[in-house]
Scaffold this active site. Structure first.
Site, PDB file in Angstrom:
ATOM      1  N   HIS A  93     -20.723 -17.765  22.262  1.00 43.50           N
ATOM      2  CA  HIS A  93     -20.209 -17.504  20.909  1.00 43.50           C
ATOM      3  C   HIS A  93     -19.233 -18.600  20.478  1.00 43.50           C
ATOM      4  CE1 HIS A  93     -19.390 -14.103  17.901  1.00 43.50           C
ATOM      5  NE2 HIS A  93     -18.770 -15.177  17.437  1.00 43.50           N
TER       6      HIS A  93
ATOM      7  N   HIS B   1     -18.317 -21.439  17.071  1.00 49.79           N
ATOM      8  CA  HIS B   1     -18.554 -21.863  15.684  1.00 49.79           C
ATOM      9  C   HIS B   1     -18.242 -23.360  15.633  1.00 49.79           C
ATOM     10  CE1 HIS B   1     -18.604 -17.627  14.175  1.00 49.79           C
ATOM     11  NE2 HIS B   1     -17.783 -17.441  15.195  1.00 49.79           N
TER      12      HIS B   1
ATOM     13  N   ASN C 147     -22.871 -18.694  10.829  1.00 51.77           N
ATOM     14  CA  ASN C 147     -22.096 -18.528   9.575  1.00 51.77           C
ATOM     15  C   ASN C 147     -21.484 -19.845   9.111  1.00 51.77           C
ATOM     16  OD1 ASN C 147     -20.263 -18.553  11.718  1.00 51.77           O
ATOM     17  ND2 ASN C 147     -18.765 -17.309  10.630  1.00 51.77           N
TER      18      ASN C 147
ATOM     19  N   HIS D  98     -17.507  -9.912  20.911  1.00 47.87           N
ATOM     20  CA  HIS D  98     -16.035  -9.847  20.934  1.00 47.87           C
ATOM     21  C   HIS D  98     -15.415  -8.454  20.732  1.00 47.87           C
ATOM     22  CE1 HIS D  98     -16.851 -10.034  16.674  1.00 47.87           C
ATOM     23  NE2 HIS D  98     -16.999 -11.340  16.624  1.00 47.87           N
TER      24      HIS D  98
ATOM     25  N   ASP E 249     -15.642 -17.105  21.233  1.00 48.96           N
ATOM     26  CA  ASP E 249     -15.555 -16.985  19.776  1.00 48.96           C
ATOM     27  C   ASP E 249     -14.722 -18.143  19.206  1.00 48.96           C
ATOM     28  OD1 ASP E 249     -15.842 -16.193  17.185  1.00 48.96           O
ATOM     29  OD2 ASP E 249     -14.544 -14.445  17.316  1.00 48.96           O
TER      30      ASP E 249
HETATM   31  O1  DOR Z   1     -12.026 -14.349  13.306  1.00 50.23           O
HETATM   32  C1  DOR Z   1     -13.191 -14.676  13.148  1.00 50.23           C
HETATM   33  N1  DOR Z   1     -13.539 -15.898  12.696  1.00 50.23           N
HETATM   34  N2  DOR Z   1     -14.163 -13.788  13.419  1.00 50.23           N
HETATM   35  C2  DOR Z   1     -15.443 -14.040  13.082  1.00 50.23           C
HETATM   36  O2  DOR Z   1     -16.265 -13.213  13.357  1.00 50.23           O
HETATM   37  C3  DOR Z   1     -15.817 -15.285  12.380  1.00 50.23           C
HETATM   38  C4  DOR Z   1     -14.877 -16.342  12.735  1.00 50.23           C
HETATM   39  C5  DOR Z   1     -15.040 -17.605  11.917  1.00 50.23           C
HETATM   40  O3  DOR Z   1     -16.173 -18.063  11.755  1.00 50.23           O
HETATM   41  O4  DOR Z   1     -14.030 -18.177  11.502  1.00 50.23           O
END
Ligand code: DOR
Length: 418
Positions: free
Chosen positions: A57, A59, A91, A221, A284
């Site tokens: 996970h 980003h 995302n 998470h 995450d």
């Molecule tokens: O805190 C978060 N930030 N939770 C998420 O699920 C998305 C993430 C983000 O992409 O910044």
């Protein structure tokens, strides 16, 4: 030398207690025992050697969000933290919901990533799941069952339909399960109230009941013991929910703002008590710039970076004898690989030849030594053990702050049509 062995890791202390040499050939473990002949060898007797982690996970941002992170900076941050495979969340802007966007994301990573990668498909009402599966998505989600930074939520009926179609592909659906109560978002404690433990648990139960087709579901998470107990299927927990709490960070600062929120110290300890139930530890990794995090609390985006500090924090706990080596290997290498249907990194012949070599000396985490573009960490000053050397595909890709060119691979899902 023509043995085909690219590297031998000598005197590795295996988790079962045996000491062996590990020979690496053509990206895989080729022999465990006495080392085969090779030009290159590393004496590992002073190291804790672990299979490199697969972080399910992250980003990695990029595109118009490149000031937060991009493939180059994010993948180096991963390597320097002992992670050689990252699963990128969809995302992005725009979100990855069409085969064309999936291809573009893969091309961007192929050009710039220093580590292995896989791409998840977005889950929206209009997503063509079959087409995304054929385009090479490795899993579906994180599916926003509640909105978050850059994540638009879907309702129950859409989720039920999506799970049916994803289940027909025998693919994995990953779910961000939360529910929001409309209270003012003024600080970390009110953020915790707005996205409470009770509503997370309720959201988990609703997702369970939407899964009438018994699709393989993975909860992202989870932040409380009650949600872990409620979840059916596999689940992940982040280092920030295990190592940070409302009591340990500045309540008024948005640097600790994340979805799901940080919880109380009591809840943090409850999570550790469920260590055995946790399938996967994933970071995450959700970097935002310092400028964005310094905005008024309610306007600041949620998310914190963590791909580089995840393994170092866990290794610190291994050395403190709080958790076992085997449990960490399961949650960061074996279980992610099993869930995603890919080859694991590990100590058996045929495993991916990805390893991280940890010295047995903890240091304090300092943001200015990390590699994420965002330039900050919520774990500043925490004790951790960073890898000194990282091996990917049988060759050294990181050594004491220096990166070396490796052969990063794309891991498409099983549905990929070449
Ligand atoms: O805190 C978060 N930030 N939770 C998420 O699920 C998305 C993430 C983000 O992409 O910044």
């Amino acid at each position: 030398m023509t043995t085909g062995v690219s590297l031998v890791l000598k005197n590795v202390n295996l988790p079962e207690g045996r000491i062996a040499d590990i020979s690496l050939s053509r990206g895989a473990v080729s022999h465990v025992g006495a080392g085969l002949l090779s030009d290159d060898a590393i004496d590992c007797s002073s190291y804790l050697v672990l299979p490199a982690a697969s972080d399910m996970h992250v980003h990695m941002r990029g595109g118009i969000q490149s000031s937060k992170e991009d493939w180059r900076s994010g993948s180096r941050s991963a390597l320097a933290g002992g992670v050689t495979l990252v699963i990128d969340q969809p995302n992005t802007i725009p979100p990855i919901t069409t085969p064309g966007l999936c291809n573009d994301r893969v091309l961007d990573a192929q050009l710039h990533s220093a580590c292995h990668f896989a791409i998840n498909s977005g889950v929206t009402a209009g997503t063509d799941f079959e087409a995304m599966w054929h385009a090479g998505a490795i899993a579906f989600g994180e599916t926003f069952f509640s909105p978050s930074s850059y994540g638009e939520a879907i309702g129950e009926a859409t989720l039920e339909q999506a799970l049916k179609r994803i289940g027909n592909l025998n693919a994995l659906a990953t779910i961000h399960a939360e529910k929001i109560t409309p209270v003012s978002d003024l600080d970390l404690r009110s953020h915790d109230q707005a996205r409470s433990i009770q509503s997370e648990e309720q959201a988990v139960r609703t997702v369970n009941s939407c899964n009438t087709s018994r699709c393989r579901v993975h909860f992202c998470h989870l932040s409380s013991a009650a949600s872990l107990d409620a979840a059916s299927g596999s689940l992940e927990v982040t280092p920030h929910h295990l190592f940070l709490s409302l009591e340990s960070v500045d309540n008024s600062s948005a640097f600790g703002k994340v979805n799901p929120p940080l919880r109380t110290e009591r809840e943090r300890k409850n999570l550790w008590e469920r260590w055995g139930r946790i399938t996967v530890i994933a970071s995450d990794h959700a970097p935002h710039t310092m400028e964005e995090k310094q905005k008024k609390f309610s306007d600041a985006p949620a998310g914190i970076p963590g791909v580089e500090t995840m393994m170092p924090l866990l290794v610190g706990h291994i050395l403190d004898k709080k958790i076992s080596v085997i449990s960490v290997i399961e949650k960061t290498s074996l279980n992610p690989a099993t869930l995603l249907g890919i080859r694991k990194s590990g100590f058996e012949v045929g495993d991916r030849a990805d390893f991280a070599l940890y010295p047995k000396t903890p240091v304090r985490i300092r943001a200015d030594t990390l590699h994420s573009k965002c330039g900050w960490t919520p774990f500043e000053n925490h004790m951790a053990v960073f890898p000194r050397q990282v091996i990917m595909g049988g060759t050294m890709v990181y050594c004491e702050g220096e990166f070396f060119k490796g052969s990063p691979q794309w891991f498409p899902g099983r549905g990929y049509n070449r």
